[in-house]
Design a protein around this motif. Structure first.
Motif, PDB file in Angstrom:
ATOM      1  N   ILE A 172       0.833  -1.198   0.000  1.00 25.60           N
ATOM      2  CA  ILE A 172       0.000   0.000   0.000  1.00 25.60           C
ATOM      3  C   ILE A 172       0.871   1.254   0.000  1.00 25.60           C
ATOM      4  O   ILE A 172       1.888   1.317   0.702  1.00 25.60           O
ATOM      5  CB  ILE A 172      -0.912   0.014   1.253  1.00 25.60           C
ATOM      6  CG1 ILE A 172      -1.926  -1.127   1.194  1.00 25.60           C
ATOM      7  CG2 ILE A 172      -1.623   1.352   1.397  1.00 25.60           C
ATOM      8  CD1 ILE A 172      -2.910  -1.037   0.061  1.00 25.60           C
ATOM      9  N   THR A 173       0.482   2.262  -0.766  1.00 26.23           N
ATOM     10  CA  THR A 173       1.157   3.556  -0.702  1.00 26.23           C
ATOM     11  C   THR A 173       0.264   4.604  -0.038  1.00 26.23           C
ATOM     12  O   THR A 173       0.699   5.321   0.860  1.00 26.23           O
ATOM     13  CB  THR A 173       1.567   4.046  -2.103  1.00 26.23           C
ATOM     14  OG1 THR A 173       0.424   4.001  -2.969  1.00 26.23           O
ATOM     15  CG2 THR A 173       2.660   3.157  -2.678  1.00 26.23           C
ATOM     16  N   ARG A 174      -1.017   4.647  -0.449  1.00 22.59           N
ATOM     17  CA  ARG A 174      -1.972   5.568   0.190  1.00 22.59           C
ATOM     18  C   ARG A 174      -3.266   4.862   0.611  1.00 22.59           C
ATOM     19  O   ARG A 174      -3.973   5.333   1.483  1.00 22.59           O
ATOM     20  CB  ARG A 174      -2.343   6.718  -0.754  1.00 22.59           C
ATOM     21  CG  ARG A 174      -1.197   7.650  -1.111  1.00 22.59           C
ATOM     22  CD  ARG A 174      -1.729   8.971  -1.637  1.00 22.59           C
ATOM     23  NE  ARG A 174      -2.750   8.783  -2.673  1.00 22.59           N
ATOM     24  CZ  ARG A 174      -3.743   9.642  -2.897  1.00 22.59           C
ATOM     25  NH1 ARG A 174      -3.875  10.714  -2.138  1.00 22.59           N
ATOM     26  NH2 ARG A 174      -4.615   9.435  -3.873  1.00 22.59           N
ATOM     27  N   GLY A 175      -3.571   3.766  -0.032  1.00 29.41           N
ATOM     28  CA  GLY A 175      -4.776   3.020   0.291  1.00 29.41           C
ATOM     29  C   GLY A 175      -5.966   3.339  -0.594  1.00 29.41           C
ATOM     30  O   GLY A 175      -7.047   2.768  -0.420  1.00 29.41           O
ATOM     31  N   GLU A 176      -5.779   4.232  -1.552  1.00 26.84           N
ATOM     32  CA  GLU A 176      -6.895   4.649  -2.394  1.00 26.84           C
ATOM     33  C   GLU A 176      -7.452   3.501  -3.232  1.00 26.84           C
ATOM     34  O   GLU A 176      -8.664   3.272  -3.256  1.00 26.84           O
ATOM     35  CB  GLU A 176      -6.463   5.799  -3.300  1.00 26.84           C
ATOM     36  CG  GLU A 176      -7.544   6.308  -4.223  1.00 26.84           C
ATOM     37  CD  GLU A 176      -7.088   7.504  -5.038  1.00 26.84           C
ATOM     38  OE1 GLU A 176      -7.883   7.977  -5.859  1.00 26.84           O
ATOM     39  OE2 GLU A 176      -5.942   7.962  -4.848  1.00 26.84           O
ATOM     40  N   SER A 177      -6.568   2.773  -3.921  1.00 26.40           N
ATOM     41  CA  SER A 177      -7.031   1.751  -4.863  1.00 26.40           C
ATOM     42  C   SER A 177      -7.848   0.642  -4.211  1.00 26.40           C
ATOM     43  O   SER A 177      -8.958   0.338  -4.679  1.00 26.40           O
ATOM     44  CB  SER A 177      -5.836   1.160  -5.620  1.00 26.40           C
ATOM     45  OG  SER A 177      -5.229   2.151  -6.425  1.00 26.40           O
ATOM     46  N   PRO A 178      -7.359  -0.006  -3.126  1.00 23.26           N
ATOM     47  CA  PRO A 178      -8.186  -1.065  -2.548  1.00 23.26           C
ATOM     48  C   PRO A 178      -9.493  -0.559  -1.962  1.00 23.26           C
ATOM     49  O   PRO A 178     -10.517  -1.243  -2.036  1.00 23.26           O
ATOM     50  CB  PRO A 178      -7.288  -1.682  -1.466  1.00 23.26           C
ATOM     51  CG  PRO A 178      -6.254  -0.652  -1.184  1.00 23.26           C
ATOM     52  CD  PRO A 178      -6.052   0.082  -2.461  1.00 23.26           C
ATOM     53  N   LEU A 179      -9.488   0.644  -1.406  1.00 29.96           N
ATOM     54  CA  LEU A 179     -10.720   1.166  -0.812  1.00 29.96           C
ATOM     55  C   LEU A 179     -11.751   1.528  -1.878  1.00 29.96           C
ATOM     56  O   LEU A 179     -12.953   1.323  -1.681  1.00 29.96           O
ATOM     57  CB  LEU A 179     -10.406   2.374   0.070  1.00 29.96           C
ATOM     58  CG  LEU A 179      -9.616   2.040   1.348  1.00 29.96           C
ATOM     59  CD1 LEU A 179      -9.271   3.309   2.108  1.00 29.96           C
ATOM     60  CD2 LEU A 179     -10.394   1.084   2.239  1.00 29.96           C
TER      61      LEU A 179
END
Length: 235
Positions: A172-179
């Motif tokens: 994870i780098t920021r968490g945007e994609s999985p969320l």
């Protein structure tokens, strides 16, 4: 332990090694994934550690089918002697229809456990608390591989037998994609954990999405191997 999970896994490992452009590196990957040292596998095969090192580094000619078979079976023998945790882990992942580079671990618990206990095992910090505070399983997922390679139907299968679980996303780098990906999957899990990120680096909308979709959200930086080992002790 049934021979089937072991046989399927042996076939998978041997196939990967044989077809690899760098068989030695692939052997090394599986050995380290199983937590087996060069010394341990050399002792099991009754050869010197330097032989294993030479194969893995490419200093020795690429191993033939016979050598690969012996090394794979030694790896599985050692794991079985230690209780067979890794064989069972990969069997669960393969039976769910995933590659091990997408799903690192997938487990169902014999009973539900408090989410707080799960957090304690992986040194997680909760960012948002949802109403449901128990889980009955977990899945550890490589976020990039899952998002780029899985369809929405396949993404849903990450839940295993129940959505009453925690999904742990690594890389994870920021968490945007999985969320954002979670928005297309209904119903949602009880908890999502983002691995390898500090709270100050978390996507600013992360808590808002977790709240809107009704799951708890947490972060952890516990090393992946240590995290998976700790999860094997649950419940």
């Amino acid at each position: 332990m049934s021979d089937s999970p072991r046989r399927n896994l042996a076939t998978k490992i041997a196939g990967e090694v044989t077809l690899s452009d760098d068989p030695g590196a692939t052997l090394r990957k599986w050995r380290t994934d199983f937590g087996v040292s060069q010394t341990d596998i050399a002792a099991h095969l009754d050869v010197s550690s330097s032989v294993i090192s030479d194969y893995e580094s490419g200093r020795r000619e690429n191993p033939g089918i016979g050598v690969v078979s012996r090394m794979v079976n030694a790896l599985l023998d050692i794991d079985e002697a230690r209780g067979g945790d890794h064989i069972r882990q990969y069997a669960r992942v393969l039976s769910a229809g995933f590659e091990s580079d997408i799903v690192r671990d997938l487990r169902e618990y014999p009973t539900t456990i408090p989410l707080s206990r799960f957090y304690d095992a992986i040194d997680a910090t909760e960012i948002h608390a949802a109403e449901e505070r128990n889980i009955s399983g977990h899945t550890v997922i490589n976020s990039i591989a899952a998002i780029t390679r899985l369809s929405s139907e396949e993404f849903y299968r990450l839940y295993g037998q129940s959505t009453s679980r925690a999904l742990v996303f690594t890389d994870i780098t920021r968490g945007e994609s999985p969320l954002v990906a979670m928005r297309v999957v209904t119903p949602t899990p009880n908890a999502v954990v983002l691995h390898g990120i500090e709270e100050e680096d978390l996507w600013r909308h992360a808590s808002k999405l977790a709240r809107a979709d009704g799951f708890s959200l947490a972060i952890t930086k516990k090393p992946v191997d240590e995290m998976v080992d700790a999860l094997r002790e649950l419940p």
